[in-house]
Design a protein around this motif. Structure first.
Motif, short mmCIF file in Angstrom:
data_model
loop_
_atom_site.label_atom_id
_atom_site.label_comp_id
_atom_site.label_asym_id
_atom_site.label_seq_id
_atom_site.Cartn_x
_atom_site.Cartn_y
_atom_site.Cartn_z
N UNK A 84 -35.38 48.36 43.57
CA UNK A 84 -36.41 48.57 42.57
C UNK A 84 -36.22 49.88 41.81
N UNK A 85 -35.95 50.93 42.59
CA UNK A 85 -35.88 52.23 41.96
C UNK A 85 -34.43 52.67 41.86
N UNK A 86 -33.90 52.59 40.63
CA UNK A 86 -32.51 52.97 40.41
C UNK A 86 -32.22 54.37 40.92
N UNK A 87 -33.13 55.30 40.54
CA UNK A 87 -32.84 56.70 40.82
C UNK A 87 -32.93 57.01 42.30
N UNK A 88 -33.89 56.40 42.99
CA UNK A 88 -34.09 56.75 44.39
C UNK A 88 -33.22 55.93 45.32
N UNK A 89 -32.94 54.69 44.96
CA UNK A 89 -32.28 53.82 45.91
C UNK A 89 -30.99 53.21 45.42
N UNK A 90 -30.78 53.22 44.12
CA UNK A 90 -29.67 52.43 43.61
C UNK A 90 -28.42 53.22 43.26
N UNK A 91 -28.60 54.47 42.82
CA UNK A 91 -27.47 55.18 42.24
C UNK A 91 -27.26 56.55 42.88
N UNK A 92 -26.01 56.96 42.92
CA UNK A 92 -25.70 58.35 43.22
C UNK A 92 -25.53 59.02 41.86
N UNK A 93 -26.60 59.62 41.35
CA UNK A 93 -26.61 60.05 39.96
C UNK A 93 -25.60 61.13 39.64
N UNK A 94 -25.37 62.06 40.58
CA UNK A 94 -24.44 63.14 40.26
C UNK A 94 -23.01 62.84 40.69
N UNK A 95 -22.72 61.55 40.85
CA UNK A 95 -21.34 61.15 41.13
C UNK A 95 -20.84 60.27 39.99
N UNK A 96 -19.52 60.12 39.88
CA UNK A 96 -18.96 59.38 38.75
C UNK A 96 -19.34 57.90 38.75
N UNK A 97 -19.30 57.32 37.57
CA UNK A 97 -19.58 55.90 37.38
C UNK A 97 -18.68 55.06 38.28
N UNK A 98 -17.39 55.40 38.31
CA UNK A 98 -16.43 54.60 39.08
C UNK A 98 -16.77 54.57 40.55
N UNK A 99 -17.12 55.71 41.10
CA UNK A 99 -17.45 55.76 42.52
C UNK A 99 -18.69 54.90 42.81
N UNK A 100 -19.66 54.98 41.94
CA UNK A 100 -20.86 54.17 42.11
C UNK A 100 -20.54 52.67 42.08
N UNK A 101 -19.69 52.28 41.15
CA UNK A 101 -19.35 50.86 41.02
C UNK A 101 -18.61 50.35 42.25
N UNK A 102 -17.81 51.23 42.86
CA UNK A 102 -16.97 50.79 43.97
C UNK A 102 -17.59 51.03 45.34
N UNK A 103 -18.78 51.60 45.35
CA UNK A 103 -19.32 52.09 46.61
C UNK A 103 -19.37 51.03 47.70
N UNK A 104 -19.64 49.80 47.33
CA UNK A 104 -19.78 48.75 48.35
C UNK A 104 -18.45 48.16 48.78
N UNK A 105 -17.36 48.50 48.10
CA UNK A 105 -16.10 47.81 48.39
C UNK A 105 -14.99 48.75 48.83
N UNK A 106 -15.36 49.97 49.27
CA UNK A 106 -14.29 50.90 49.65
C UNK A 106 -13.53 50.44 50.89
#
Lengths: 323, 509
Positions: free
Chosen positions: B350-372
């Motif tokens: 529900x809450x992108x900022x609190x639960x969904x994203x690592x805001x101060x990390x790069x876009x790429x790392x966020x996109x790949x976070x579940x598949x490392x």
């Protein structure tokens, strides 16, 4: 698309600034070396350089471990105490006649145990990292004094103590140890998925958890690495001064944190590297070394260190804000 | 009488006589990458209740921040009582008498209600705080408003709704002449909402100008004299309430037919992917439902109805207290998000900022976070695979970013949401849970997100869609479940009930 160009420009300049910051630190270190070369006659002597590398090595290793913890958004105040405590332990183990390899392994395992205890306190008991590591800071020094009854344990094993005085390929063994620790740390932080997870946990633990990352495991990993690094430094310190004493390495935790922060690590987590704290540690070591050579009052060294922390971290803040 | 009436009385005469109290002249706000508010010209009459409506991301919060001096404007003028004003700091806004009551309470939870009401204007004698006098006076104000809130307890011990009322009382008693409400009823019970409305009417009677921002049409029609409509950062019009109707307003807010936005392909539902049997847990009880391949199951209800709690339990964030979850017909025990992910469940929270994203990390790392785990089969992360996986997502989802090295915080809300969703596309799940996926997302991105749903369904996935915006679930869900107070109270097939019926079930008339 003017909008996306605007974004691109902003990101590009940020990238340059980042690189600039890394180079600035290296530049600052080299500048210090050149300046001290002109200002003193003895700075570039082989003896002094070896000495400088030895002085910086131990704080550098502590700073690497500390950085892992800070990246997760935590802090490890106990590293100096662990260093002092483990110097006692390894001295006692050697005194009891254990071979060096066994004493080393046991000491490192003890360090790992302390790190696991920290993570247990944070993850299971819900204590703030500052509190749990502050508690072990005072307790470990106490335990160390208790089991030695306040005495210093001297180390008679010459092979052990010689290690810290010897060189390999003309470079002090102690400095080689920075590479022995730094290289795997670099691979772990920048090239393994655990490194990515450390940043993710430091940036947003809940988002990391909902992405399937074992957040608790990562916290255990970070504190264990820090404590093992600190106990490794305990071994090096014991070898260097030839004694085990629980009051040694007083205040080293602050030097380690300072090195890490000077090296660009953010105390808010999720920002940091392995090379940054290394540069930070050797910048501090150089300042102390240079001040000694130039007969600057040692009290001044502390003041200079403080000013340096403010200046460097301020510029780092500027860099972050400029996005 | 102290508080509201006495302080406001002094202003009545002058404000009633004057024309507009505050005017916007070509007011504009740009951020890097987004045009949050396009040049807007609008006059607020003294003493009127002026509603502002618009979808999420239409520019309402930008406007509030400009009017309260929180952010600087890019260009244009703000005219206060005929004089252009800087309004560059919150302090300046407060000094003029401009205050805002935010959707989220921005007060100090650890201080008492009284301390919060007097925060910044404490009563002192010889430099010392007069605690008792402040509590007494705060209590008189609260009682006078009929709020039934004790003034001496810590703010944090009250419900969110009560805290909201305290914030309102605080704003109303500071010599305020221009008061902005931002979705004030989102967390209120009906009773609390009624108390709030009474207060608003009272302020109006005292000559305070009210700006009322809300999604809820019925509130707008109940309270406001005029309404302005924002769409995608543009002020598209102002109407007298007596000369407009809901349909016109909605038309102005979205300016395109529902079919254009809500793109829905129909698929024949396949096998059941997930079944919840009499599932109970923190915040919901006895919920049963199934999700089949190729269908969207919509969950509608008011905020706090238990929908998010239900899905996060499915995702292993909290353990269920009772009931059973079946995955492809087999009972499963989901104890952590990791278990859920391994089964093939993905959650865009529900809450992108609190639960969904690592805001101060790069876009790429966020996109790949579940598949490392996949990008690091050898133990080391493959830099090239990491790069190509991220680049592919950025291109496929048309994420507007400077590149995969840019920080997630530099993206607009809609593009951030694409990252949250994209993270799970590369992972490849069978059941996708989207909790309020289009909050703070512009209309264009919304349409893209809906098209994405179709793509997922055509690949044989099932979707649970939570939304508090009825048209969204109404137009997209093959099966719509209505939650109220932690219970599943009604279920409908696609378009088999009217908006009014569903809303009635959610509110509980």
């Amino acid at each position: 698309m003017s909008e996306s160009e605007e974004i691109k420009k902003a990101a590009l300049s940020r990238g340059r600034f980042n690189m600039l910051f890394g180079l600035t630190l290296l530049g600052l270190l080299l500048l210090l070396w050149v300046a001290l070369g002109f200002a003193t006659t003895s700075f570039w002597s082989a003896n002094n350089i070896s000495n400088l590398l030895r002085q910086g090595a131990m704080i550098a290793i502590l700073a690497i471990g500390q950085t892992f913890v800070i990246i997760t958004g935590g802090i490890d105040l106990s590293v100096g105490a662990i260093t002092g405590f483990t110097s006692v332990i390894v001295a006692l183990l050697l005194q009891s006649g254990l071979p060096i390899w066994a004493a080393v392994i046991l000491t490192l395992m003890l360090g790992a145990g302390i790190g696991i205890f920290h993570a247990f306190g944070i993850v299971q008991l819900g204590l703030p990292p500052f509190i749990i590591t502050l508690a072990t800071l005072t307790s470990l020094r106490g335990i160390g004094l208790l089991i030695t009854n306040g005495a210093t344990i001297s180390i008679t094993n010459d092979t052990f103590t010689e290690f810290s005085r010897n060189d390999f390929l003309g470079i002090p063994n102690l400095f080689w140890m920075v590479i022995v620790v730094g290289l795997p740390a670099w691979v772990l932080l920048h090239h393994s998925r655990f490194g990515r997870y450390l940043y993710a946990v430091g940036s947003n633990a809940e988002a990391a958890r909902l992405s399937g990352i074992n957040v608790k495991g990562i916290i255990y990993l970070a504190y264990t690495i820090s404590a093992v690094c600190a106990s490794f430094v305990g071994l090096l310190l014991a070898a260097r001064i030839g004694i085990g004493n629980a009051t040694q390495a007083e205040g080293w935790e602050l030097q380690a944190i300072a090195s890490s922060v000077i090296g660009g690590t953010s105390l808010f987590g999720a920002v940091g590297s392995v090379h940054g704290p290394l540069l930070g540690a050797f910048i501090l070591a150089t300042i102390n070394n240079g001040a000694n050579l130039m007969n600057v009052n040692s009290f001044w060294q502390r003041i200079i260190t403080g000013v340096l922390i403010i200046v460097i971290v301020y510029f780092d803040q500027l860099r972050r804000r400029g996005r | 009488m102290i508080g509201i009436v006495s302080r406001a009385d002094t202003h009545v005469a002058e404000t009633r006589a004057a024309g507009p109290i505050l005017e916007l002249v070509g007011l504009e706000k740009r951020y890097v990458g987004t045009h949050a508010l396009k040049p807007a010209t609008l006059a607020f009459e003294a003493g009127e209740i002026h509603a502002i409506v618009g979808e999420n991301g239409a520019g309402k919060s930008t406007l509030i921040k400009l009017l309260t001096g929180v952010i600087p404007r890019t260009s244009g003028e703000i005219v206060w009582q005929g004089k252009p004003t800087d309004l560059s700091t919150p302090h300046e806004a407060i000094a003029l008498g401009i205050n805002a009551v935010h959707q989220e309470v921005v007060l100090c939870r650890h201080l008492t209600v009284a301390a919060n009401m007097f925060l910044g204007e404490e009563k002192r004698r010889f430099g010392l705080l007069q605690h008792r006098a402040m509590v007494r006076e705060a209590q008189v104000i609260l009682d006078d408003l009929g709020f039934e809130i004790p003034a001496h307890v810590p703010l944090g011990s009250l419900t969110i709704g009560q805290q909201q009322l305290v914030a309102t009382a605080r704003a109303a008693t500071r010599g305020t002449r221009f008061l902005i409400f931002d979705e004030p009823t989102a967390y209120l019970t009906r009773r609390e909402a009624a108390q709030l409305f009474a207060l608003i009417r009272r302020l109006e009677a005292e000559g305070v100008t009210i700006v009322y921002i809300s999604h809820r049409m019925e509130e707008v029609f109940e309270l406001a004299a005029r309404v302005s409509i924002l769409r995608d950062g543009t002020l598209v019009g102002t109407r007298r309430i007596s000369e407009t109707n809901e349909a016109e307003l909605i038309g102005l807010m979205i300016n395109r037919s529902l079919e254009q936005i809500y793109h829905k392909d129909s698929f024949t539902p396949g096998a059941t992917i997930l079944e919840a049997r009499h599932l109970s847990g923190k915040g919901f009880e006895d919920v049963s439902m199934t999700v089949r391949a190729g269908e969207i199951v919509g969950l509608y209800g008011l905020i706090g109805a238990g929908r998010s709690e239900f899905v996060t339990t499915l995702f292993g964030r909290e353990a269920p207290s009772e009931g059973q979850i079946l995955w492809e017909g087999q009972p499963v025990n989901i104890r952590s998000p990791r278990d859920a992910i391994d089964l093939g469940i993905a959650l865009a929270p529900e809450s992108r900022r609190d639960q969904g994203l690592c805001l101060n990390l790069p876009v790429g790392l966020n996109l790949n976070l579940a598949i490392y785990d996949r990008l690091a089969r050898t133990g080391l992360v493959s830099r090239s695979e990491e790069a190509s996986a991220a680049e592919r997502q950025i291109a496929d989802l048309r994420i507007k970013t400077a590149g995969r090295h840019a920080l997630a915080s530099s993206l607009s809300g809609g593009n951030q949401q694409k990252i949250v969703i994209g993270k799970w596309l590369s992972h490849g799940a069978r059941l996708f849970i989207f909790d309020e996926p289009t909050v703070g997302v512009d209309v264009g991105t919304k349409a893209e997100i809906y098209r994405l749903f179709s793509a997922l369904l055509s690949n044989g996935a099932g979707i649970i869609l939570i939304s508090s915006y009825l048209p969204e679930v109404y137009e997209l869900a093959d099966r719509l479940h209505v939650f109220r107070r932690g219970k599943l109270v009604a279920s409908h097939d696609y378009r088999s009930a009217s908006h009014e019926e569903i809303l009635g079930e959610a509110i509980g008339i």
